[in-house]
Design an enzyme around this catalytic site. Structure first.
Site, PDB file in Angstrom:
ATOM      1  CE1 TYR A 229       0.873   0.532   4.335  1.00  0.00           C
ATOM      2  CE2 TYR A 229       0.322  -1.603   4.346  1.00  0.00           C
ATOM      3  CZ  TYR A 229       0.900  -1.193   4.732  1.00  0.00           C
ATOM      4  OH  TYR A 229       1.075  -1.481   6.218  1.00  0.00           O
ATOM      5  CE  LYS A 316      -7.672   1.251  14.964  1.00  0.00           C
ATOM      6  NZ  LYS A 316      -5.969   1.083  15.406  1.00  0.00           N
ATOM      7  CB  CYS A 433     -14.027 -39.483  28.637  1.00  0.00           C
ATOM      8  SG  CYS A 433     -14.719 -37.729  28.942  1.00  0.00           S
TER       9      CYS A 433
END
Ligand code: IVH
Length: 667
Positions: A229, A316, A433
């Protein structure tokens, strides 16, 4: 070249150069463009030819050869390197008003015309240094001034060009974010948890953790990828960031397709809104939008503070977090017997999803984080996995909170638990089990294994809780009247269940091998084994040493298989399955199947079945499903909204089938 005739050095060199070019091109088509033009098989042939030549003429090996992507020996530590250009972080905002303020600040100094807006990828940032077009070095961000040299690990990421394709960029530094695709992340975590290990908390940790592995061979086995980027240094001059991004794309880098140029801050805000809506559809985590002034001269004019550039800002998204009350802590027993604490929460919305359970990972972490029943806790959801409890909010305590005692016995079968020296995990050692049996049966009945249609999770639980089933073989001993005793079953539904169990006796050998739940044996390994050995009995007597020689089977897997069949209990299970009519042999010789050797490619959506079911049907009939259209393809099956593959196939004169025709062919 005629076999046996030695190739001359200059001939070899010419071919090596050709091969490298071709391989890198196909790599690019596959990993960057997502549009392969040859089959995986053909690609492997090219790579093999190159490997053979390089073995014969080792002098011809160069660091940018595609054979050098997965480096040799593990490192003992990473070298620290100075960044060519300091890696600054970005200023953050959480609301649109702050974005408008950023715009005002920028406009005080310059007459901004354009912003570039981009997804903020949530991974690990890296710097990639190229000299004369060759990838020379890659580093982690570190403290921004110094990072770790992780070149060997980065080379394993196939979308990072070892040599730029063409064009303007030769000596430059590119920045990007290495990320773990969400789908791959889920697979990795499931696999690690199946092994009794600890999964990563989120895709970002998985990406950063993988890049810090000292053995590039393990890194190569992970599906890491990158979006580039930023061009942080270049000898070539560009006018705008968008132009630099285009140059990076032309050079062969993977650039995010959602990058856009907008003309003002309202355009930025609209982009933020749109991207937040798309967020859940992407196969990578993003945590916001990065806004950059497009003109590079304007960027220079704005400059940077010591921490971040003034020409960019990160918007954000609201974190996928929420606080709620931890009502209780349950203990879950996993497939390998591992005990895991699970948070029972007062239901709460986290990033648009209602959450009432969350993982607490393990008892050590519970203690370390001092999380108590009754606490107000911070819950986070990421990477589409089970939400997790991040921490307790200690300030909210009232004094009535209770600490969970680490269990001394298994909550299900009451067997005393064990903790291996040096390990975090607490395990129930009882192989019988019921909790473990439930997992085993779920796996056995699952779609990729024996695919027993009416045997879902809750039915398995009921069968075990009613004492009707103690092991896999017991399934085949069930009769309709047994099942009718279970809550929610009537005659018809009981008959359906028994019918689907009976049907599974004729499943393929590879499904049975996979269904047995042998450690490390996934679907792929099971297929390899079923191709190599004609029956379970034949497989059961093979030594680990012999298994290791099967191409594609790892050492650990080979040992796990041998040890599985060495266990008396497993031998008895196989014998019982055979007695009960479960087919334990490979059924038909592949060559005699109706679609033997026929190659299929699918494009567009099918309506009658999923792509994976369609592939399964082809494979069951001896056919092969490949990725790309080439001249040796036999059929292209075209669904709704077909892609570019259709035109390519038409050009090559390949037989094209509609979905209807395909279904007919199957019949
Ligand atoms: S630009 C000098 N663009 O976010 C500008 N960063 O909080 C360099 N990141 O350290 C950063 N996606 O790791 C930029 N499209 C994107 C990004 C991005 C993710 C990360 C990067 C950076 C951090 C800043």
């Amino acid at each position: 070249m005629v076999a046996g005739e030695a190739m001359k050095n200059d001939q070899a060199e010419k071919r090596v150069v050709e091969l490298r070019k071709e391989i890198e091109y196909h790599n690019y088509q596959y990993y960057v463009k997502n549009d392969p033009v040859i089959s995986d098989f053909e690609f492997d042939q090219l790579l093999k030819e190159l490997e053979t030549l390089e073995k014969q003429f080792p002098d011809l090996i160069t660091p940018d050869s595609p054979t050098q992507r997965v480096g040799g020996e593990p490192l003992s530590e990473f070298q620290t390197v100075m960044h060519k250009v300091a890696m600054l972080s970005l200023d953050n905002t959480y609301n649109y008003d702050e974005l408008r303020e950023f715009d005002k600040r920028v406009k005080k100094k310059i007459d901004v015309h354009e912003y570039v807006v981009e997804p903020k990828i949530d991974g690990a940032s890296v710097a990639l240094w190229y000299g004369k077009g060759m990838f020379l070095r890659g580093a982690t961000r570190g403290d921004g001034v110094r990072g770790d040299d992780i070149t060997a690990n980065l080379k394993t990421i196939r979308s990072i060009p070892l040599h730029v394709q063409s064009g303007r960029l030769q000596t430059f530094e590119a920045r990007g974010e290495v990320y773990f695709p969400i789908s791959g992340f889920k697979e990795l975590n499931t696999a690690q948890e199946k092994e009794g290990g600890q999964g990563f908390a989120n895709p970002r940790n998985a990406a950063a953790g993988s890049l810090r592995l000292l053995d590039p061979r393990i890194v190569a086995s992970r599906p890491l990828d990158i979006f580039v980027y930023y061009l942080s240094y270049s000898e070539q001059i560009f006018q705008t960031h968008a132009e630099a991004i285009s140059a990076l794309r032309e050079a062969g880098f993977r650039v995010n397709p959602l990058i856009k140029t907008v003309s003002d801050i309202e355009g930025v805000i609209q982009y933020c809104q749109e991207l937040e809506e798309k967020r859940e559809d992407l196969d990578y985590e993003i945590d916001g939008v990065v806004v950059k002034v497009n003109a590079l001269a304007q960027q220079d004019e704005l400059g940077s503070t010591i921490k971040h550039p003034r020409w960019a800002i990160a918007f954000k998204f609201a974190a996928k977090q929420a606080t709620t009350i931890l009502k209780d802590i349950g203990v879950q027993v996993g497939r390998t017997g591992r005990l895991t604490p699970v948070a029972v929460l007062e239901p709460v919305q986290v990033g648009g999803v209602m959450v009432s359970r969350a993982t607490l990972h393990n008892f050590d972490e519970l203690k370390r984080k001092d999380i108590r029943i009754g606490d107000t806790v911070l819950v986070e959801r990421s990477g589409d996995v089970i939400p997790q409890v991040v921490k307790a909010i200690a300030e909210k305590r009232t004094g009535g909170e209770k600490t969970l005692r680490v269990p001394k016995i298994c909550p299900i079968c009451h067997t005393p638990v064990v903790r291996k020296a040096g390990e975090v995990a607490i395990n129930c050692p009882n192989r019988m089990c019921p909790a473990r049996l439930k997992w085993r049966l779920r796996h056995y009945a699952s779609r990729d294994a024996m695919d027993i249609e009416h045997l879902g999770e809750s039915t398995i639980d009921k069968l075990i809780d009613a004492g009707l089933v103690d092991n896999i073989a017991d399934l085949y001993r069930l009769i309709v009247s047994d099942v009718m005793r279970l809550e929610g079953f009537k005659e018809k539904s009981a008959e359906n269940l028994i019918a689907s169990i009976t049907q599974s006796t004729q499943q393929s050998l590879s499904r049975l091998i996979y269904g047995l739940g042998i450690r490390h044996v996934g679907k792929y390994a099971a297929q390899l084994l079923a191709r190599e050995y004609p029956s379970i009995d034949a497989l059961a007597v093979v030594s680990a040493e012999e298994l290791k020689t099967i191409f594609g089977l790892g050492e650990k897997t080979a040992e796990a298989i041998a040890s599985f069949f060495a266990t008396e209990e497993h031998r008895q299970l196989i014998a019982a399955l055979e007695d009960l009519g479960v087919s334990t042999e490979r059924k038909i010789v592949v060559e005699t199947l109706p679609l033997a050797g026929k190659k299929f490619v699918f494009t567009g959506g099918l309506s009658a079945m999923s792509r994976s079911d369609a592939s399964e049907h082809v494979k069951e009939r001896g056919g092969l499903v490949i990725n790309s259209v080439s001249k040796d393809l036999d059929f292209l099956v075209v669904g709704e909204n077909p892609g570019s593959k259709l035109a390519k196939a038409e050009k090559l004169g390949i037989t094209i089938l509609t979905e209807e025709e395909f279904l007919k062919l199957l019949k």
